[in-house]
Write an enzyme that holds these catalytic residues in place. Structure first.
Site, PDB file in Angstrom:
ATOM      1  N   SER A 168       0.857  -1.184   0.000  1.00 46.57           N
ATOM      2  CA  SER A 168       0.000   0.000   0.000  1.00 46.57           C
ATOM      3  C   SER A 168       0.894   1.236   0.000  1.00 46.57           C
ATOM      4  O   SER A 168       1.697   1.402  -0.910  1.00 46.57           O
ATOM      5  CB  SER A 168      -0.955  -0.022   1.198  1.00 46.57           C
ATOM      6  OG  SER A 168      -1.859   1.063   1.143  1.00 46.57           O
ATOM      7  N   THR A 169       0.795   2.090   1.002  1.00 43.59           N
ATOM      8  CA  THR A 169       1.564   3.325   1.039  1.00 43.59           C
ATOM      9  C   THR A 169       3.066   3.033   0.952  1.00 43.59           C
ATOM     10  O   THR A 169       3.606   2.281   1.746  1.00 43.59           O
ATOM     11  CB  THR A 169       1.283   4.097   2.344  1.00 43.59           C
ATOM     12  OG1 THR A 169      -0.124   4.205   2.518  1.00 43.59           O
ATOM     13  CG2 THR A 169       1.909   5.471   2.311  1.00 43.59           C
ATOM     14  N   HIS A 195      -2.605  -1.233  -3.306  1.00 47.16           N
ATOM     15  CA  HIS A 195      -3.727  -0.306  -3.165  1.00 47.16           C
ATOM     16  C   HIS A 195      -3.515   0.907  -4.070  1.00 47.16           C
ATOM     17  O   HIS A 195      -2.663   1.751  -3.807  1.00 47.16           O
ATOM     18  CB  HIS A 195      -3.850   0.173  -1.712  1.00 47.16           C
ATOM     19  CG  HIS A 195      -4.153  -0.926  -0.745  1.00 47.16           C
ATOM     20  ND1 HIS A 195      -3.938  -0.804   0.607  1.00 47.16           N
ATOM     21  CD2 HIS A 195      -4.667  -2.168  -0.932  1.00 47.16           C
ATOM     22  CE1 HIS A 195      -4.305  -1.927   1.216  1.00 47.16           C
ATOM     23  NE2 HIS A 195      -4.741  -2.764   0.303  1.00 47.16           N
ATOM     24  N   MET A 288      -0.256   1.147   5.133  1.00 42.97           N
ATOM     25  CA  MET A 288      -0.971   1.460   6.368  1.00 42.97           C
ATOM     26  C   MET A 288      -2.150   0.510   6.543  1.00 42.97           C
ATOM     27  O   MET A 288      -2.645  -0.087   5.589  1.00 42.97           O
ATOM     28  CB  MET A 288      -1.440   2.909   6.369  1.00 42.97           C
ATOM     29  CG  MET A 288      -2.514   3.246   5.363  1.00 42.97           C
ATOM     30  SD  MET A 288      -3.011   4.973   5.551  1.00 42.97           S
ATOM     31  CE  MET A 288      -4.348   5.046   4.358  1.00 42.97           C
ATOM     32  N   ASP A 291      -4.712  -4.603   6.148  1.00 39.38           N
ATOM     33  CA  ASP A 291      -5.234  -5.425   5.068  1.00 39.38           C
ATOM     34  C   ASP A 291      -4.282  -6.590   4.807  1.00 39.38           C
ATOM     35  O   ASP A 291      -3.071  -6.419   4.777  1.00 39.38           O
ATOM     36  CB  ASP A 291      -5.391  -4.591   3.795  1.00 39.38           C
ATOM     37  CG  ASP A 291      -5.920  -5.405   2.629  1.00 39.38           C
ATOM     38  OD1 ASP A 291      -6.708  -6.346   2.870  1.00 39.38           O
ATOM     39  OD2 ASP A 291      -5.550  -5.103   1.476  1.00 39.38           O
TER      40      ASP A 291
END
Length: 348
Positions: A168-169, A195, A288, A291
């Protein structure tokens, strides 16, 4: 860890967008917009006399655009995380990925809702958690001793047959670092849930293919999973693994978001566990939230092998930290060590 109010600087040439984002951010009492600027030069001038913990930066602006401003920000204020705000277009995706290469910590899509209330809600849902995470207030999972939170099994029980990656991030740069360090003789198919919004994942696939010289594409429903190929979950679709006759294929769906995400890492991990069992090799990169935690549990239950990126090399140690703190990781590694370990585990 400080829990003081997080100060945000908004930089966007649209007064409407600045107003929407300000209203969205100020919904949370722990975050406050302390300054706004209509282009990059104004932002740099503001920072000479004021302080910000996080900067939200538009991509396209007059006088000084987002990329030019970002380069100066990383030179003058390297410790301040910068979030890029971009339109959901192919051009926006291209320049956003360039910004991430240049050191932006994350990206968000500009609001597309037709009414103000929906736009504010949309921005708040995506932006506030990201601001908090980058400012170090992610109700953080703090790793005390990584070696004490990993499994004793240091090699897979079976020869790995597939590599599944969640991110993700900070993920695009982490993916590039890992995948570009994997040699051509590493032939496992690689499936990635990152993401990102629609269009952005297509551009990401193109960037990864250029970096790795390995066939890479946004996945489509029903495609056969082939060795030496990389498949990226499309934005707004979950990607899963299924079996058709005697071949593994990719399935896409738009089931409800998991952990507020679609694509989510969970369906990918869970389906890999179902069909590959102990032959799954999984990696959780920076991101973050948590998930992928349930899918990681299923991989672990079936004796698959899981590597989590360590806290120090992660932009946000949420998703890998959740796996580590749940005792699901077989190894916790700095980003630079993940590719060499994948090669070793596959006995190349």
């Amino acid at each position: 860890m400080s829990q003081s109010i997080i100060k945000v600087l908004l930089v966007d040439d649209s007064a409407v967008i600045r107003g929407l984002m300000t209203q969205a951010i100020n919904l949370d009492s722990k975050v406050e917009v302390v300054g706004s600027a209509m282009h990059g030069q104004t932002a740099l001038t503001w920072l000479k006399k004021n302080q910000a913990d996080v900067i939200v930066l538009d991509v396209e602006m007059p006088v000084m655009d987002g990329i030019s401003c970002l380069k100066q920000l990383k030179q003058d204020y390297p410790a301040i995380p910068v979030i890029m705000a971009s339109a959901l277009t192919l051009a926006g995706a291209e320049v956003t990925l360039k910004a991430l290469d240049l050191g932006a910590a994350g990206c968000i899509p500009k609001p597309v809702a037709t009414n103000a209330a929906d736009a504010i809600a949309q921005v708040a849902q995506g932006l506030i958690p990201l601001i908090k995470a980058l400012a170090g207030q992610q109700n953080g999972l703090q790793l005390k001793e990584a070696c004490g939170l990993t499994k004793t099994l240091k090699s897979p029980t079976k020869t790995p047959m597939v590599l599944v990656i969640g991110a993700s991030t900070g993920g695009p740069n982490a993916l590039k670092a890992v995948l570009s360090a994997i040699p051509a003789k590493f032939t496992l198919p690689i499936l990635i849930a990152q993401h990102m919004p629609p269009l952005f994942t297509k551009t990401l696939a193109e960037h990864i293919e250029r970096e790795t010289k390995r066939p890479t594409a946004e996945a489509f429903d029903g495609v056969l999973i082939e060795r030496n190929h990389i498949y990226i979950a499309p934005g707004d679709f979950h990607m899963t693994i299924d079996k058709r006759d005697d071949r593994m294929v990719i399935r896409l769906n738009q089931d409800a978001p998991e952990h507020f995400c679609r694509p989510s890492v969970n369906p990918l991990y869970a389906s890999a566990a179902k069909w590959y069992g102990s032959s799954v090799l999984a990696v959780m990169l920076t991101g973050m939230g948590d998930d992928g935690i349930e899918g990681a549990q299923q991989i672990s239950d079936r004796k698959g092998y899981i590597i989590a990126q360590d806290e120090q090399s992660s932009v946000v140690w949420g998703m890998p930290g959740a796996i580590v703190n749940a005792w699901l990781a077989n190894q916790v590694l700095p980003l630079r060590n993940i590719a060499p370990e994948l090669i070793r585990l596959c006995s190349l």
